[in-house]
Design a protein around this motif. Structure first.
Motif, PDB file in Angstrom:
ATOM      1  N   TRP A  16      34.051  33.861  40.727  1.00 56.38           N
ATOM      2  CA  TRP A  16      34.459  34.846  39.716  1.00 56.38           C
ATOM      3  C   TRP A  16      33.245  35.233  38.873  1.00 56.38           C
ATOM      4  CZ3 TRP A  16      38.722  37.671  38.858  1.00 56.38           C
ATOM      5  CH2 TRP A  16      38.832  38.316  37.620  1.00 56.38           C
ATOM      6  N   ARG A  17      33.007  36.539  38.700  1.00 52.33           N
ATOM      7  CA  ARG A  17      31.834  36.944  37.941  1.00 52.33           C
ATOM      8  C   ARG A  17      32.169  37.879  36.791  1.00 52.33           C
ATOM      9  NH1 ARG A  17      31.656  39.010  43.194  1.00 52.33           N
ATOM     10  NH2 ARG A  17      31.593  41.292  43.302  1.00 52.33           N
ATOM     11  N   GLY A  18      33.443  38.053  36.480  1.00 48.64           N
ATOM     12  CA  GLY A  18      33.816  38.850  35.319  1.00 48.64           C
ATOM     13  C   GLY A  18      33.559  40.332  35.492  1.00 48.64           C
ATOM     14  N   SER A  19      33.504  40.791  36.746  1.00 49.77           N
ATOM     15  CA  SER A  19      33.261  42.212  36.991  1.00 49.77           C
ATOM     16  C   SER A  19      34.391  43.058  36.405  1.00 49.77           C
ATOM     17  CB  SER A  19      33.156  42.441  38.499  1.00 49.77           C
ATOM     18  OG  SER A  19      33.537  43.758  38.823  1.00 49.77           O
ATOM     19  N   ALA A  20      34.034  44.214  35.858  1.00 47.74           N
ATOM     20  CA  ALA A  20      35.044  45.080  35.230  1.00 47.74           C
ATOM     21  C   ALA A  20      36.095  45.517  36.238  1.00 47.74           C
ATOM     22  CB  ALA A  20      34.379  46.302  34.610  1.00 47.74           C
ATOM     23  N   ARG A  21      35.641  45.783  37.499  1.00 53.42           N
ATOM     24  CA  ARG A  21      36.621  46.175  38.520  1.00 53.42           C
ATOM     25  C   ARG A  21      37.576  45.018  38.818  1.00 53.42           C
ATOM     26  NH1 ARG A  21      33.754  50.685  41.071  1.00 53.42           N
ATOM     27  NH2 ARG A  21      31.769  50.611  40.010  1.00 53.42           N
ATOM     28  N   HIS A  22      37.037  43.798  38.818  1.00 52.48           N
ATOM     29  CA  HIS A  22      37.881  42.629  39.072  1.00 52.48           C
ATOM     30  C   HIS A  22      38.890  42.433  37.954  1.00 52.48           C
ATOM     31  CE1 HIS A  22      34.828  40.609  41.995  1.00 52.48           C
ATOM     32  NE2 HIS A  22      35.129  41.837  42.305  1.00 52.48           N
ATOM     33  N   TRP A  23      38.384  42.548  36.713  1.00 54.18           N
ATOM     34  CA  TRP A  23      39.294  42.383  35.572  1.00 54.18           C
ATOM     35  C   TRP A  23      40.415  43.402  35.643  1.00 54.18           C
ATOM     36  CZ3 TRP A  23      39.758  38.194  33.053  1.00 54.18           C
ATOM     37  CH2 TRP A  23      38.675  37.437  32.609  1.00 54.18           C
ATOM     38  N   HIS A  24      40.074  44.610  36.065  1.00 51.84           N
ATOM     39  CA  HIS A  24      41.066  45.681  36.143  1.00 51.84           C
ATOM     40  C   HIS A  24      42.209  45.277  37.073  1.00 51.84           C
ATOM     41  CE1 HIS A  24      42.776  49.619  36.624  1.00 51.84           C
ATOM     42  NE2 HIS A  24      42.513  49.632  37.909  1.00 51.84           N
ATOM     43  N   ARG A  25      41.866  44.807  38.281  1.00 44.37           N
ATOM     44  CA  ARG A  25      42.915  44.377  39.221  1.00 44.37           C
ATOM     45  C   ARG A  25      43.600  43.107  38.731  1.00 44.37           C
ATOM     46  NH1 ARG A  25      38.695  45.085  43.069  1.00 44.37           N
ATOM     47  NH2 ARG A  25      38.655  47.265  43.723  1.00 44.37           N
ATOM     48  N   TYR A  26      42.794  42.267  38.107  1.00 44.65           N
ATOM     49  CA  TYR A  26      43.325  41.003  37.597  1.00 44.65           C
ATOM     50  C   TYR A  26      44.436  41.258  36.588  1.00 44.65           C
ATOM     51  CZ  TYR A  26      43.168  36.385  35.392  1.00 44.65           C
ATOM     52  OH  TYR A  26      43.479  35.144  34.904  1.00 44.65           O
ATOM     53  N   GLU A  27      44.200  42.212  35.697  1.00 42.98           N
ATOM     54  CA  GLU A  27      45.215  42.490  34.676  1.00 42.98           C
ATOM     55  C   GLU A  27      46.481  43.068  35.280  1.00 42.98           C
ATOM     56  OE1 GLU A  27      42.967  44.532  31.349  1.00 42.98           O
ATOM     57  OE2 GLU A  27      44.061  42.876  30.416  1.00 42.98           O
ATOM     58  N   ILE A  28      46.304  43.918  36.307  1.00 45.21           N
ATOM     59  CA  ILE A  28      47.499  44.460  36.983  1.00 45.21           C
ATOM     60  C   ILE A  28      48.283  43.310  37.613  1.00 45.21           C
ATOM     61  CG2 ILE A  28      48.299  45.928  38.883  1.00 45.21           C
ATOM     62  CD1 ILE A  28      45.900  47.713  38.382  1.00 45.21           C
TER      63      ILE A  28
END
Lengths: 185, 461
Positions: free
Chosen positions: B213-225
């Motif tokens: 996990w690297r805290g990428s903004a794209r990852h966070w976006h999917r993570y929140e969904i």
């Protein structure tokens, strides 16, 4: 040190900030300058960041819907096949396909299917697990999970020009602008 | 401006998180519990005590498998006994974790942030304890897979019209979804621990489970969904699980079980007992690890209010049960209620009314809600009360049914108690290990809360 660095390839340039607000301002500038292969790294989800970066909304939600539909219809079919086709038991002339009694299991299977798709879909679309990524070679990146906010322009971006991009990023009022070299690019 | 003044807290309980916390210091504070390596003496005491009880658990399971369920006090007519009582008790405890992590998330209740990780862990361990009982109660637990639908040479299939089969699906879905929800929430914090760890072993261990996990903004976006959808899925799931558990009883024709009020009454009781357990565990832990400014008096106050509200719902359930028995005009129903109150198990019924009905009235007082010690004692009383509730429901209905010649008295044996106490040890053991190795407070969500507070303050000024 410079010897080994030159053997590695350039991943991109990163700018480091100490607040989410400053990061969003920078992300908007980078997006407006026409860069597309950009990514930001933050210790917690920052609202408005993906919009500022110009990232499209993920279709993960549809994938979860698909998981729910598959799970639910699978649950229905499982019970139908067992109680109607494979092993029908006549109890006082009641219908084999007594669907109201099947609702709880259909519901549970729907939830399970959707949840599995949500979790595996999210990690899958994120490309995780991935033990190493070039951005981990950025200096001070261990603080990206602590209290620092990074934004990176990748060298693969069509608009990327080392000198010009570097000058542009220096104008973003970042705490630091660094080059990231990695053998993992 | 005046709008903001209106939403300012009017009491003196202070903010949800100490005002001096920064992104970095809250991360350091939480991760230092696992990374620091120094633990208070009570941690070792509980570890040792729970370890002994885990030994007792393994011993009683081994003995049970060798000798059979005849070791227990169960016999016809009371065939369920402590195994099912404990199963329902443990599952109920788990429900508060899902309520805190999912339902309060959907309602945007900021106070859940400091306690959701811990409550979810509690859910997992409680479900693990619960799951043991029906399996061991099978008599031949090694054939447990017969309850799953799979093609076999016996041409045998589960009966999907039975709540007991619904239960298998509900509990296994609940266990899996709770595990995934918990792990998904943990990943960003594991990455944070990986980056903070100084020892190589720790870095590698946390690194493996953080999955890069690297805290990428794209990852966070999917993570929140994904997180939002999981919360939305878990909310009806948790309501369905205890409803289905209650149908195990309500679908039968036994007086005292055959009641339409059972599903909502069981769900309220589950959340009630779960909050009791959260308080029982959280109050000592916040004290031991000095987390009073992250899990504040305001949190305790709110949890106590939820205990009071759900407790009153449960009391409503008790009164309706009694009223239905009277109003139905059915002799068996009336006898059951009379026997429940004045029969051989009458003492337990009135103990239950004392624990779940009377004692919680103290929670109307703010002083009790905001004094950790009083709330802690009360939460233990609630745990006992909820166990008694299940005992009363299971035993009093079964032991004297329609035919007096088949009446009997059920007395649990040593092995009944040994298994129960063993699972309590197993539960505590897991909690202790969890506190030792993992971040017990969701670091990234607390950081988000700090960020939100900063914003609110700025717009206020």
């Amino acid at each position: 040190m410079s010897e080994t660095v030159r053997e590695k390839k350039l991943y991109g340039l990163t700018a480091e900030f100490d607040s989410p607000e400053a990061l969003i301002v920078a992300a908007e500038k980078i997006r407006d300058a026409g860069y597309r292969d950009i990514d930001a790294f933050t210790p917690f989800p920052v609202h408005g960041l993906t919009e500022a970066m110009g990232v499209k909304r993920s279709w993960l939600g549809w994938l979860v819907l698909l998981g729910g539909v598959l799970g639910g219809s699978g649950g229905l079919y499982l019970q139908y096949w067992i109680n109607v086709i494979e092993f029908p038991v006549n109890i006082g002339g009641r219908p084999f396909f007594s669907w109201p009694a099947f609702v709880p299991v259909i519901f549970e299977c729907t939830v399970l299917g959707a949840a599995l798709f949500a979790v595996f879909g999210m990690f899958g679309l994120n490309g995780l697990p991935r033990p190493h990524h070039p951005i981990f070679d950025a200096e001070g990146f261990e603080r990206a999970s602590d209290d620092r906010f990074f934004i990176a322009i990748e060298a693969g971006d069509p608009c990327f020009d080392f000198e010009e991009t570097r000058r542009f990023m220096n104008g973003l009022q970042a705490m630091a602008v660094t080059e990231v070299y990695s053998d993992d690019v | 401006m005046s709008e903001h003044e209106n939403i300012k807290p009017v009491d003196d309980l202070g903010p949800l998180i100490g005002p001096d916390y920064t992104y970095s210091s809250v991360g350091d504070k939480v991760s230092s519990i696992a990374l620091g390596g120094r633990h208070p003496l009570p941690w070792f005491v509980v570890l040792g005590f729970a370890g002994l009880l885990v030994g007792l658990l393994f011993f009683s399971i081994t003995f049970l498998i060798a000798k059979g369920v005849g070791l227990w006090g169960i016999n016809i007519p009371v065939g369920w006994g402590l195994a099912i009582i404990n199963f329902v008790w443990w599952i109920g405890i788990g429900h508060a974790g899902t309520l805190i992590s999912a339902i309060l998330f959907l309602f945007k209740q900021d106070w859940r942030t400091s306690i959701n990780r811990f409550a979810e862990a509690m859910t997992l361990f409680a479900v693990a304890c619960a799951g043991m009982f029906p399996l061991l109660h099978l008599g031949r637990p090694w054939l447990f897979y017969w309850i799953m639908p799979y093609p076999n040479t016996m041409k045998m299939w589960p009966q999907f019209r039975s709540p007991l089969v619904w239960d298998v699906f509900a509990i296994s879905t609940y266990a899996l979804v709770s595990l995934m929800f918990w792990y998904t929430g943990l990943v960003p914090d594991l990455a944070s621990m990986r980056d903070k760890a100084t020892r190589k072993v720790q870095k590698i261990a946390y690194g493996i489970f953080a999955m890069g996990w690297r805290g990428s903004a794209r990852h966070w976006h999917r993570y929140e969904i994904a997180y939002l959808l999981l919360a939305g899925l878990s909310t009806p799931l948790v309501l369905s699980v205890h409803s289905i558990v209650s149908l195990d009883f309500a679908v039968s024709v036994l007086p005292g079980w055959h009641a339409t009020i059972f599903p909502p009454y069981f769900v309220a009781g589950a959340i009630f007992s779960g909050f009791g357990m959260v308080c029982t565990l959280m109050i000592p832990i916040r004290k031991l690890y000095g987390l009073e400014d992250i899990i504040t008096t305001r949190h305790l106050n709110t949890m106590a209010k939820i205990m009071l509200a759900t407790g009153l719902m449960v009391v409503y359930g008790y009164s309706m049960e009694a009223f239905f028995a009277f109003y139905s005009g059915n002799g068996f129903e009336r006898f059951m209620m009379h026997n429940r109150m004045t029969g051989p198990y009458g003492f337990f019924y009135w103990m239950l009314i004392f624990c779940n009905g009377l004692s919680i009235q103290l929670l109307w007082f703010r002083k009790v809600r905001t004094t950790p010690l009083m709330l802690w004692i009360l939460s233990i009383v609630v745990n006992i009360g909820m166990w008694l509730e299940r005992f009363v429901i299971v035993v009093t209905s079964l032991h004297r049914d329609f035919l007096p010649s088949s009446w009997d008295i059920y007395v649990p044996t040593f092995w009944d108690w040994a298994l129960y106490v063993g699972t309590i040890g197993f539960f505590l053991f897991n909690i202790v290990i969890f506190v030792r190795w993992l971040p017990i407070i969701s670091i990234f969500e607390v950081k988000e809360l700090i960020h939100k507070n900063k914003h609110a303050r700025r717009s206020h000024e």
